[in-house]
Design an enzyme around this catalytic site. Structure first.
Site, PDB file in Angstrom:
ATOM      1  N   LYS A 174       6.342 -10.863-109.407  1.00 47.06           N
ATOM      2  CA  LYS A 174       7.383 -11.572-108.655  1.00 47.06           C
ATOM      3  C   LYS A 174       8.754 -11.013-109.012  1.00 47.06           C
ATOM      4  O   LYS A 174       9.227 -11.183-110.134  1.00 47.06           O
ATOM      5  CB  LYS A 174       7.372 -13.074-108.985  1.00 47.06           C
ATOM      6  CG  LYS A 174       8.332 -13.846-108.072  1.00 47.06           C
ATOM      7  CD  LYS A 174       8.617 -15.234-108.569  1.00 47.06           C
ATOM      8  CE  LYS A 174       9.987 -15.394-109.152  1.00 47.06           C
ATOM      9  NZ  LYS A 174      11.120 -14.970-108.312  1.00 47.06           N
ATOM     10  N   GLU A 185      14.513 -13.446-106.562  1.00 47.58           N
ATOM     11  CA  GLU A 185      14.826 -13.751-105.160  1.00 47.58           C
ATOM     12  C   GLU A 185      16.133 -13.070-104.719  1.00 47.58           C
ATOM     13  O   GLU A 185      16.402 -12.952-103.534  1.00 47.58           O
ATOM     14  CB  GLU A 185      14.923 -15.273-104.951  1.00 47.58           C
ATOM     15  CG  GLU A 185      15.910 -16.000-105.843  1.00 47.58           C
ATOM     16  CD  GLU A 185      15.345 -16.375-107.232  1.00 47.58           C
ATOM     17  OE1 GLU A 185      14.367 -15.735-107.674  1.00 47.58           O
ATOM     18  OE2 GLU A 185      15.897 -17.298-107.849  1.00 47.58           O
ATOM     19  N   GLY A 244      14.017 -12.479-118.333  1.00 46.86           N
ATOM     20  CA  GLY A 244      15.012 -13.320-117.678  1.00 46.86           C
ATOM     21  C   GLY A 244      15.767 -14.119-118.706  1.00 46.86           C
ATOM     22  O   GLY A 244      15.871 -13.711-119.870  1.00 46.86           O
ATOM     23  N   GLY A 281      12.744 -18.786-119.953  1.00 49.07           N
ATOM     24  CA  GLY A 281      11.712 -18.340-120.902  1.00 49.07           C
ATOM     25  C   GLY A 281      11.102 -19.524-121.641  1.00 49.07           C
ATOM     26  O   GLY A 281       9.883 -19.618-121.821  1.00 49.07           O
ATOM     27  N   GLU A 304      11.238 -11.242-122.668  1.00 45.65           N
ATOM     28  CA  GLU A 304      12.444 -10.435-122.897  1.00 45.65           C
ATOM     29  C   GLU A 304      13.603 -11.265-122.363  1.00 45.65           C
ATOM     30  O   GLU A 304      13.762 -11.393-121.150  1.00 45.65           O
ATOM     31  CB  GLU A 304      12.352  -9.108-122.139  1.00 45.65           C
ATOM     32  CG  GLU A 304      11.217  -8.205-122.571  1.00 45.65           C
ATOM     33  CD  GLU A 304      11.430  -7.615-123.951  1.00 45.65           C
ATOM     34  OE1 GLU A 304      12.578  -7.572-124.418  1.00 45.65           O
ATOM     35  OE2 GLU A 304      10.430  -7.226-124.574  1.00 45.65           O
ATOM     36  N   CYS A 361      21.213  -7.438-120.503  1.00 49.81           N
ATOM     37  CA  CYS A 361      20.763  -8.164-121.699  1.00 49.81           C
ATOM     38  C   CYS A 361      21.336  -7.517-122.951  1.00 49.81           C
ATOM     39  O   CYS A 361      21.582  -8.180-123.945  1.00 49.81           O
ATOM     40  CB  CYS A 361      19.244  -8.183-121.744  1.00 49.81           C
ATOM     41  SG  CYS A 361      18.511  -6.554-121.711  1.00 49.81           S
ATOM     42  N   GLU A 397      25.739 -16.137-123.835  1.00 50.98           N
ATOM     43  CA  GLU A 397      25.683 -14.943-123.009  1.00 50.98           C
ATOM     44  C   GLU A 397      26.551 -15.151-121.770  1.00 50.98           C
ATOM     45  O   GLU A 397      26.256 -16.013-120.948  1.00 50.98           O
ATOM     46  CB  GLU A 397      24.219 -14.709-122.595  1.00 50.98           C
ATOM     47  CG  GLU A 397      23.981 -13.410-121.911  1.00 50.98           C
ATOM     48  CD  GLU A 397      22.518 -13.227-121.545  1.00 50.98           C
ATOM     49  OE1 GLU A 397      21.910 -14.171-120.994  1.00 50.98           O
ATOM     50  OE2 GLU A 397      21.982 -12.138-121.799  1.00 50.98           O
TER      51      GLU A 397
HETATM   52  P1  NAD Z   1      16.349 -16.090-114.622  1.00 55.04           P
HETATM   53  O1  NAD Z   1      15.720 -16.598-115.863  1.00 55.04           O
HETATM   54  O2  NAD Z   1      17.208 -17.009-113.836  1.00 55.04           O
HETATM   55  O3  NAD Z   1      15.227 -15.578-113.593  1.00 55.04           O
HETATM   56  C1  NAD Z   1      14.299 -14.589-113.954  1.00 55.04           C
HETATM   57  C2  NAD Z   1      13.070 -14.714-113.064  1.00 55.04           C
HETATM   58  O4  NAD Z   1      12.416 -15.945-113.342  1.00 55.04           O
HETATM   59  C3  NAD Z   1      13.381 -14.718-111.582  1.00 55.04           C
HETATM   60  O5  NAD Z   1      12.396 -13.977-110.905  1.00 55.04           O
HETATM   61  C4  NAD Z   1      13.263 -16.198-111.219  1.00 55.04           C
HETATM   62  O6  NAD Z   1      12.932 -16.429-109.875  1.00 55.04           O
HETATM   63  C5  NAD Z   1      12.141 -16.627-112.131  1.00 55.04           C
HETATM   64  N1  NAD Z   1      12.065 -18.058-112.409  1.00 55.04           N
HETATM   65  C6  NAD Z   1      13.034 -18.990-112.272  1.00 55.04           C
HETATM   66  N2  NAD Z   1      12.555 -20.206-112.629  1.00 55.04           N
HETATM   67  C7  NAD Z   1      11.271 -20.039-112.997  1.00 55.04           C
HETATM   68  C8  NAD Z   1      10.248 -20.915-113.464  1.00 55.04           C
HETATM   69  N3  NAD Z   1      10.463 -22.218-113.644  1.00 55.04           N
HETATM   70  N4  NAD Z   1       9.032 -20.395-113.753  1.00 55.04           N
HETATM   71  C9  NAD Z   1       8.804 -19.085-113.613  1.00 55.04           C
HETATM   72  N5  NAD Z   1       9.723 -18.201-113.151  1.00 55.04           N
HETATM   73  C10 NAD Z   1      10.957 -18.671-112.854  1.00 55.04           C
HETATM   74  O7  NAD Z   1      17.138 -14.776-115.055  1.00 55.04           O
HETATM   75  P2  NAD Z   1      18.061 -13.860-114.162  1.00 55.04           P
HETATM   76  O8  NAD Z   1      19.320 -14.614-113.882  1.00 55.04           O
HETATM   77  O9  NAD Z   1      17.300 -13.304-113.017  1.00 55.04           O
HETATM   78  O10 NAD Z   1      18.354 -12.649-115.173  1.00 55.04           O
HETATM   79  C11 NAD Z   1      19.344 -12.682-116.118  1.00 55.04           C
HETATM   80  C12 NAD Z   1      18.773 -12.996-117.493  1.00 55.04           C
HETATM   81  O11 NAD Z   1      17.757 -12.058-117.837  1.00 55.04           O
HETATM   82  C13 NAD Z   1      19.797 -12.866-118.596  1.00 55.04           C
HETATM   83  O12 NAD Z   1      19.700 -13.945-119.494  1.00 55.04           O
HETATM   84  C14 NAD Z   1      19.422 -11.555-119.284  1.00 55.04           C
HETATM   85  O13 NAD Z   1      19.842 -11.456-120.614  1.00 55.04           O
HETATM   86  C15 NAD Z   1      17.958 -11.564-119.155  1.00 55.04           C
HETATM   87  N6  NAD Z   1      17.430 -10.202-119.302  1.00 55.04           N
HETATM   88  C16 NAD Z   1      16.800  -9.852-120.456  1.00 55.04           C
HETATM   89  C17 NAD Z   1      16.324  -8.553-120.632  1.00 55.04           C
HETATM   90  C18 NAD Z   1      15.614  -8.143-121.881  1.00 55.04           C
HETATM   91  O14 NAD Z   1      14.970  -7.107-121.858  1.00 55.04           O
HETATM   92  N7  NAD Z   1      15.703  -8.889-122.970  1.00 55.04           N
HETATM   93  C19 NAD Z   1      16.511  -7.623-119.610  1.00 55.04           C
HETATM   94  C20 NAD Z   1      17.162  -8.012-118.458  1.00 55.04           C
HETATM   95  C21 NAD Z   1      17.605  -9.313-118.296  1.00 55.04           C
END
Ligand code: NAD
Length: 510
Positions: free
Chosen positions: A194, A197, A247, A252, A269, A303, A403
């Site tokens: 997935k 969005e 994410g 997480g 991650e 990140c 962050e």
């Molecule tokens: P997010 O957590 O909002 O979303 C990530 C994904 O999770 C999306 O596909 C979203 O649709 C999905 N999601 C949302 N709610 C969910 C649920 N309840 N169950 C399962 N999936 C769900 O993150 P974002 O805004 O897309 O990305 C930014 C974040 O990602 C930042 O905190 C960044 O630090 C982190 N990030 C970490 C790394 C790493 O390698 N550590 C790399 C890139 C981004």
């Protein structure tokens, strides 16, 4: 803000496609819309134009994708295919990614707002990961134990973990899926993917290329849509063996709870609040350049953003002045222009969130040395934020701990190495950290003591397919890349084999 380097929307040489990219789900080898016809649109965060129209997955599509991945895994054709056969497909994928680089990069730029040159580099980096994973597929092996006694041979098999849910964020859409999927495939897993969005389309292109590369139907399934319900079903369904998530830490945490009922393996991650400590004997020119890169790369939506520096008080003013001077020269503007180094913020909501952090820091007594507001760029309608440097930040401020995910640098100061380390470790996160000093002992001591999954000494944000990446504390669990990245998707199975009759019978027959 006239003293900044701004790139307006003109003379880019690249046109925004007249028609939006159409994205469907890939379920069991078939491209399909949602049964209820639902969809969602994505507009360019820099230009405002409609870029993509995607099918919006619901519970039915997600369950169908998981069922396909489960059936194909249990059938065993893919899981038991040779490493050679899997590597062939992964290598073909790498070539196809290279061939389609410009097309993928354009869509990536238009959905994410990142500069086109950076998007191209990201796609090239992704191709390298598919090649590296192919090498791992060929060299995957377990252990044997030939010292258990004359009548016993032990074999430790490495078996694919099964069906993996891969959930990705928007900040590096094509790269992050490529940090997971080729490694899962090298291991012999099947997957449901997935994308965010906000950036769905390059994952659809990935699916198209996987078909061209000859991947059997159902090995990789893609469902487009939101966290609820698509991501939620992917985290709870009992036919899924593992969730690989990148994410936010908040989501997480939810995924760990959701996956707990069925005790799935979860690899995470997550976010970071990554410190760089600058000692007085550092190469200040090199540090200033790397800090500037570390905070503005991907508009700080990274990140690994080097979003806080911890500088010895004797050099704090001089270093801050150098960073401010460099910041003014970084070209912010139209992501389609090859001269641009920092593009748009992913959405106006996120732009407001960044601005909120800056306003709160100012109210708490921090000093905004540069920027600190939204940025207007002529002839672009989208969301931009000024390069921002904030001094006099103290450890208790939200901007020092949380962050921000924007082009905003916090400057803290220290007097002695113990204080520097304490400040570096004073965060719930532990993704990456950096140290700047000409003294190797200073660097090594810091590297060993700082709580982070990756430490850079006299550099920032280098990355290699060979080196594992991941966080400690609330930055995550598990590792991607390197051999460890493959191990995440493998289960250990022990086989104990009797050689000859050997053992005395348990039942003593008379
Ligand atoms: P997010 O957590 O909002 O979303 C990530 C994904 O999770 C999306 O596909 C979203 O649709 C999905 N999601 C949302 N709610 C969910 C649920 N309840 N169950 C399962 N999936 C769900 O993150 P974002 O805004 O897309 O990305 C930014 C974040 O990602 C930042 O905190 C960044 O630090 C982190 N990030 C970490 C790394 C790493 O390698 N550590 C790399 C890139 C981004």
């Amino acid at each position: 803000m006239t003293e900044l380097t701004l790139i307006p929307a003109k003379d880019t040489g690249t046109a925004i496609p007249a028609e939006p990219f159409i994205g469907q789900h890939l379920i069991d080898g078939v491209w399909t819309d949602s049964a209820d016809g639902a969809g969602f649109d994505r507009n360019s965060p820099a230009h405002g134009d409609l870029i993509s129209r995607s099918a919006k997955g619901g519970v039915a599509e997600t369950e169908a994708a998981i069922t396909a991945a489960r059936r194909v895994f249990d059938l065993g054709d893919w899981a038991f295919s040779s490493g050679q056969a899997r590597a062939k497909i992964l290598l073909k994928m790498a070539d196809l990614i290279d061939e389609n680089r410009d097309h993928i990069a354009l869509i990536e730029t238009l959905e994410s707002g990142k500069p086109i040159t950076q998007a191209k580099a990201e796609i090239e980096g992704a191709a390298d990961l598919w090649r590296y994973a192919a090498a791992l597929a060929r060299t995957l092996h377990g252990d044997s134990h030939n010292s258990l006694g004359a009548d016993m041979l032990g074999v430790v098999l490495k078996a694919p973990i099964g069906v993996v849910s891969i959930i990705c964020p928007w900040n590096f859409p094509f790269l992050i899926v490529s940090q997971k999927l080729p490694f899962a495939l090298a291991a012999g897993c099947t997957a449901v993917v997935k994308p965010s969005e906000l950036t769905p389309s390059t994952t659809v292109i990935l699916g198209q290329l996987l078909q061209q590369a000859g991947l059997p139907a159902g090995v990789v399934n893609i469902v487009l849509g939101h966290g609820d319900p698509v991501g939620a079903v992917m985290s709870t369904h009992d036919a899924v063996d593992m969730v690989s998530f990148t994410g936010s830490t908040a989501i997480g945490r939810q995924i760990v709870k959701a996956a707990g009922d069925t005790l799935k393996k979860v690899s995470l991650e997550l976010g970071g609040k990554n410190p760089q400590v600058v000692f007085p004997d550092a190469d200040i020119e090199a540090a200033a350049d790397a800090i500037t890169f570390g905070v503005y790369f991907n508009a700080g939506e990274c990140c690994n953003s080097g979003s806080r520096i911890i500088v010895h008080e004797d050099i704090a003013e001089a270093l801050t002045a150098k960073i401010v001077a460099l910041s003014r020269q970084v070209p912010f503007g139209d992501p389609l222009n090859p001269a641009t180094q920092v593009g748009a913020i992913i959405s106006s909501d996120h732009q407001a969130r960044i601005d909120g952090y800056v306003k709160d820091a100012r109210a708490e007594g921090a000093r905004v040395v540069l920027g600190g507001d939204r940025l207007s760029i002529s002839s672009l309608t989208g969301a931009f934020y000024q390069p921002t440097v904030i001094a006099d930040v103290t450890a208790n401020m939200a901007i020092a701990k949380e962050e921000v995910f924007g082009p905003v640098l916090s400057v803290l100061t220290f007097r002695d190495p113990g204080e520097a380390l304490a400040l570096a470790n004073d965060a719930a996160y532990g993704l990456s950290a950096g140290v700047w000093s000409r003294n190797v002992h200073t660097c090594l001591d810091f590297a060993r003591r700082v709580q982070a999954g990756t430490v850079w000494t006299n550099t920032w944000m280098d990355g290699f397919a060979e080196l594992p990446f991941g966080g400690v504390k609330q930055s995550g669990q598990g590792r991607e890349l390197g051999r460890y990245g493959l191990e995440e998707f493998l289960e250990v199975k022990t086989v104990q084999m009797r050689v000859n009759r050997g053992r005395d019978p348990w039942v003593k027959t008379r």
